[in-house]
Design a protein around this motif. Structure first.
Motif, mmCIF file in Angstrom:
data_model
loop_
_atom_site.group_PDB
_atom_site.id
_atom_site.type_symbol
_atom_site.label_atom_id
_atom_site.label_comp_id
_atom_site.label_asym_id
_atom_site.label_seq_id
_atom_site.Cartn_x
_atom_site.Cartn_y
_atom_site.Cartn_z
ATOM 1 N N MET A 1 -2.397 5.434 2.106
ATOM 2 C CA MET A 1 -1.690 5.941 3.191
ATOM 3 C C MET A 1 -1.198 7.928 2.743
ATOM 4 S SD MET A 1 1.834 5.668 1.687
ATOM 5 C CE MET A 1 1.834 4.746 0.596
ATOM 6 N N SER A 2 -1.868 8.409 1.148
ATOM 7 C CA SER A 2 -2.382 9.650 1.028
ATOM 8 C C SER A 2 -3.879 10.429 1.086
ATOM 9 C CB SER A 2 -2.796 9.428 -0.629
ATOM 10 O OG SER A 2 -3.568 8.972 -0.681
ATOM 11 N N LEU A 3 -4.033 9.537 1.964
ATOM 12 C CA LEU A 3 -5.558 10.367 2.979
ATOM 13 C C LEU A 3 -5.519 11.231 3.491
ATOM 14 C CD1 LEU A 3 -8.555 9.277 2.890
ATOM 15 C CD2 LEU A 3 -7.643 8.804 5.351
ATOM 16 N N GLY A 4 -6.268 12.655 2.987
ATOM 17 C CA GLY A 4 -5.497 14.095 3.447
ATOM 18 C C GLY A 4 -4.284 14.606 3.390
ATOM 19 N N LEU A 5 -2.824 14.100 2.404
ATOM 20 C CA LEU A 5 -1.621 14.470 2.012
ATOM 21 C C LEU A 5 -2.183 15.186 0.658
ATOM 22 C CD1 LEU A 5 0.145 11.832 2.771
ATOM 23 C CD2 LEU A 5 -0.560 13.505 3.839
ATOM 24 N N ALA A 6 -1.415 16.361 0.556
ATOM 25 C CA ALA A 6 -1.057 17.149 -0.369
ATOM 26 C C ALA A 6 -0.672 16.257 -1.209
ATOM 27 C CB ALA A 6 -0.098 18.341 -0.610
ATOM 28 N N PRO A 7 -0.783 16.511 -3.217
ATOM 29 C CA PRO A 7 -0.624 15.112 -4.137
ATOM 30 C C PRO A 7 0.798 14.978 -3.833
ATOM 31 C CG PRO A 7 -2.222 17.092 -5.097
ATOM 32 C CD PRO A 7 -1.707 17.301 -2.980
ATOM 33 N N VAL A 8 1.404 16.912 -3.578
ATOM 34 C CA VAL A 8 3.121 16.467 -4.142
ATOM 35 C C VAL A 8 3.537 15.740 -2.594
ATOM 36 C CG1 VAL A 8 3.543 18.773 -2.626
ATOM 37 C CG2 VAL A 8 5.574 17.976 -4.258
ATOM 38 N N ILE A 9 3.332 15.666 -2.033
ATOM 39 C CA ILE A 9 3.633 14.837 -1.311
ATOM 40 C C ILE A 9 3.652 13.499 -0.688
ATOM 41 C CG2 ILE A 9 3.527 13.761 2.199
ATOM 42 C CD1 ILE A 9 4.136 16.756 1.415
ATOM 43 N N VAL B 1 -5.246 7.083 -7.775
ATOM 44 C CA VAL B 1 -4.722 5.730 -8.796
ATOM 45 C C VAL B 1 -4.018 5.461 -9.808
ATOM 46 C CG1 VAL B 1 -6.434 4.289 -10.665
ATOM 47 C CG2 VAL B 1 -7.724 4.956 -9.017
ATOM 48 N N ALA B 2 -3.668 6.788 -10.323
ATOM 49 C CA ALA B 2 -2.112 7.564 -10.984
ATOM 50 C C ALA B 2 -0.734 7.149 -10.484
ATOM 51 C CB ALA B 2 -2.495 8.696 -11.772
ATOM 52 N N VAL B 3 -0.919 7.180 -9.294
ATOM 53 C CA VAL B 3 0.211 7.199 -8.900
ATOM 54 C C VAL B 3 0.248 5.605 -8.581
ATOM 55 C CG1 VAL B 3 1.477 8.017 -6.753
ATOM 56 C CG2 VAL B 3 0.066 9.005 -7.101
ATOM 57 N N ALA B 4 -0.467 4.612 -7.719
ATOM 58 C CA ALA B 4 -0.326 3.743 -7.230
ATOM 59 C C ALA B 4 -0.415 2.466 -8.967
ATOM 60 C CB ALA B 4 -2.100 2.893 -6.781
ATOM 61 N N LEU B 5 -1.114 3.506 -9.954
ATOM 62 C CA LEU B 5 -0.440 2.202 -11.035
ATOM 63 C C LEU B 5 1.459 2.380 -11.517
ATOM 64 C CD1 LEU B 5 -3.883 2.276 -12.799
ATOM 65 C CD2 LEU B 5 -2.862 0.243 -11.736
ATOM 66 N N HIS B 6 1.086 2.968 -11.355
ATOM 67 C CA HIS B 6 2.658 3.726 -11.476
ATOM 68 C C HIS B 6 4.303 2.776 -10.756
ATOM 69 C CE1 HIS B 6 6.057 5.691 -13.592
ATOM 70 N NE2 HIS B 6 6.565 6.494 -12.030
ATOM 71 N N VAL B 7 3.723 2.821 -9.182
ATOM 72 C CA VAL B 7 4.199 1.899 -8.817
ATOM 73 C C VAL B 7 3.925 0.036 -8.718
ATOM 74 C CG1 VAL B 7 4.898 3.890 -7.000
ATOM 75 C CG2 VAL B 7 3.055 2.106 -6.115
ATOM 76 N N ALA B 8 2.973 0.190 -8.397
ATOM 77 C CA ALA B 8 2.131 -0.911 -9.280
ATOM 78 C C ALA B 8 2.931 -2.556 -10.360
ATOM 79 C CB ALA B 8 1.038 -1.366 -8.580
ATOM 80 N N ASP B 9 2.796 -3.326 -10.175
ATOM 81 C CA ASP B 9 3.181 -4.469 -10.453
ATOM 82 C C ASP B 9 1.987 -4.833 -12.233
ATOM 83 O OD1 ASP B 9 6.219 -5.392 -10.682
ATOM 84 O OD2 ASP B 9 5.500 -5.488 -8.655
ATOM 85 N N ARG B 10 1.052 -4.704 -10.969
ATOM 86 C CA ARG B 10 -0.893 -5.316 -11.144
ATOM 87 C C ARG B 10 -1.299 -4.518 -10.278
ATOM 88 N NH1 ARG B 10 -1.913 -10.165 -9.773
ATOM 89 N NH2 ARG B 10 -0.107 -10.824 -7.890
ATOM 90 N N SER C 1 3.275 17.065 11.386
ATOM 91 C CA SER C 1 2.576 16.689 10.074
ATOM 92 C C SER C 1 1.795 16.075 9.197
ATOM 93 C CB SER C 1 3.239 17.751 8.967
ATOM 94 O OG SER C 1 3.843 16.985 8.460
ATOM 95 N N GLY C 2 0.487 15.733 8.808
ATOM 96 C CA GLY C 2 0.157 14.695 8.057
ATOM 97 C C GLY C 2 0.809 13.906 7.900
ATOM 98 N N GLY C 3 1.847 14.610 6.510
ATOM 99 C CA GLY C 3 3.182 13.672 5.911
ATOM 100 C C GLY C 3 4.049 13.726 6.303
ATOM 101 N N GLU C 4 4.230 14.096 7.608
ATOM 102 C CA GLU C 4 5.827 12.909 8.264
ATOM 103 C C GLU C 4 4.690 12.171 9.317
ATOM 104 O OE1 GLU C 4 7.718 17.684 9.171
ATOM 105 O OE2 GLU C 4 6.754 17.350 10.843
ATOM 106 N N GLN C 5 3.293 11.343 9.609
ATOM 107 C CA GLN C 5 2.790 10.995 10.432
ATOM 108 C C GLN C 5 3.402 9.844 9.174
ATOM 109 O OE1 GLN C 5 -0.595 11.715 12.554
ATOM 110 N NE2 GLN C 5 0.175 13.407 13.680
#
Ligand code: ATP
Length: 246
Positions: free
Chosen positions: A168-176, A202-211, A143-147
């Motif tokens: 990496m999230s292109l075409g993936l469900a938000p939960v994935i 953006v919100a997910v990225a900013l959650h894990v990023a330092d800057r 699947s897309g998420g597994e790939q």
């Protein structure tokens, strides 16, 4: 008593006034950016802002038009070979994942392995437990998420020093996406790798990023600590839709 000196983290990527684009036409202008060891840096911006162009220039797939690109202490120019950078520890997970679709998951991981000190398979599977049951399945049937998990896992076996991850999230469900993106944080923390993360969520990225840096029309329109940017809703809108959105 004097405090022990804290060594600053090694800078793994430095862009100084980068001009990048295609056939001499600039789509990224005057981009200055750093990524240090152990740091996750998000590169945000709306479609067409120049994020992918920046990543392919860093990994020497596209020669810079101007400015300076220094990767793992080495200046990157028109004569830099991408495979040499890869051997030195640059891993690029492109938007299209670039898996060997006819090969199994296990074979993809073996092909991707670093010559020296690869991350052992059981350790890789600890980051992506869902891949364990899929080791003998053809990558093209995932699947897309597994790939996407496999694409990241293949970068991880290389024990990257600098990891470039393109949407990496292109075409993936938000939960994935919410499950997958934090893995880059773990890679930075555990391996001391520097990560440059291009991400539309953006919100997910900013959650894990330092800057983070926000690009629009090829220029930086905002930069700073991820927590500060996350606290500014107008900036979030601009990162998705461009500065005219607010
Ligand atoms: P997206 O989020 O849509 O992937 P991006 O921020 O990654 O966008 P880029 O793919 O870097 O943006 O594209 C920046 C600009 O460069 C766009 O205007 C795009 O049309 C142009 N571009 C991208 N690839 C090429 C190419 N091979 N030749 C010419 N122009 C290109």
């Amino acid at each position: 008593m004097t405090e022990p000196a804290v060594e600053p983290a090694e800078v793994l990527l430095e862009l100084r006034g980068l001009v990048a684009g295609y056939a001499g036409v600039a789509v990224v202008r005057d981009l200055s950016l750093t990524v240090a060891a152990g740091e996750v840096v998000a590169l945000l911006g709306p479609n067409g802002a120049g994020k992918t162009t920046t990543l392919v220039t860093v990994s020497a797939l596209l020669p810079p038009i101007g400015g300076e690109v220094v990767v793992l202490g080495e200046a990157v120019g028109p004569r830099t070979r991408p495979h040499r950078l890869a051997r030195r520890g640059v891993a690029h997970v492109p938007e299209d994942r670039a898996l060997f679709s006819q090969l199994t998951v296990r074979e993809n991981l073996v092909v991707g392995r670093a010559r020296r000190q690869p991350v052992p398979l059981d350790q890789v599977l600890d980051y992506f437990p869902a891949l364990e049951a899929l080791l003998d399945r053809q990558a093209g049937l995932l699947s897309g998420g597994e790939q996407q998990m496999l694409a990241l896992a293949r970068a991880l076996v290389r024990r990257p020093r600098l990891l470039l991850v393109d949407e990496m999230s292109l075409g993936l469900a938000p939960v994935i996406v919410e499950r997958l993106v934090p893995v880059v944080r773990r890679i930075a923390d555990d391996l001391g790798a520097g990560v440059l993360l291009v991400e539309q969520h953006v919100a997910v990225a900013l959650h894990v990023a330092d800057r983070a840096y926000v690009l629009n029309h090829g220029e930086v329109v905002a930069e700073g600590p991820a927590a500060d940017l996350a606290a500014d809703p107008s900036l979030l809108a601009a990162s998705y839709l461009g500065p005219d959105a607010t």
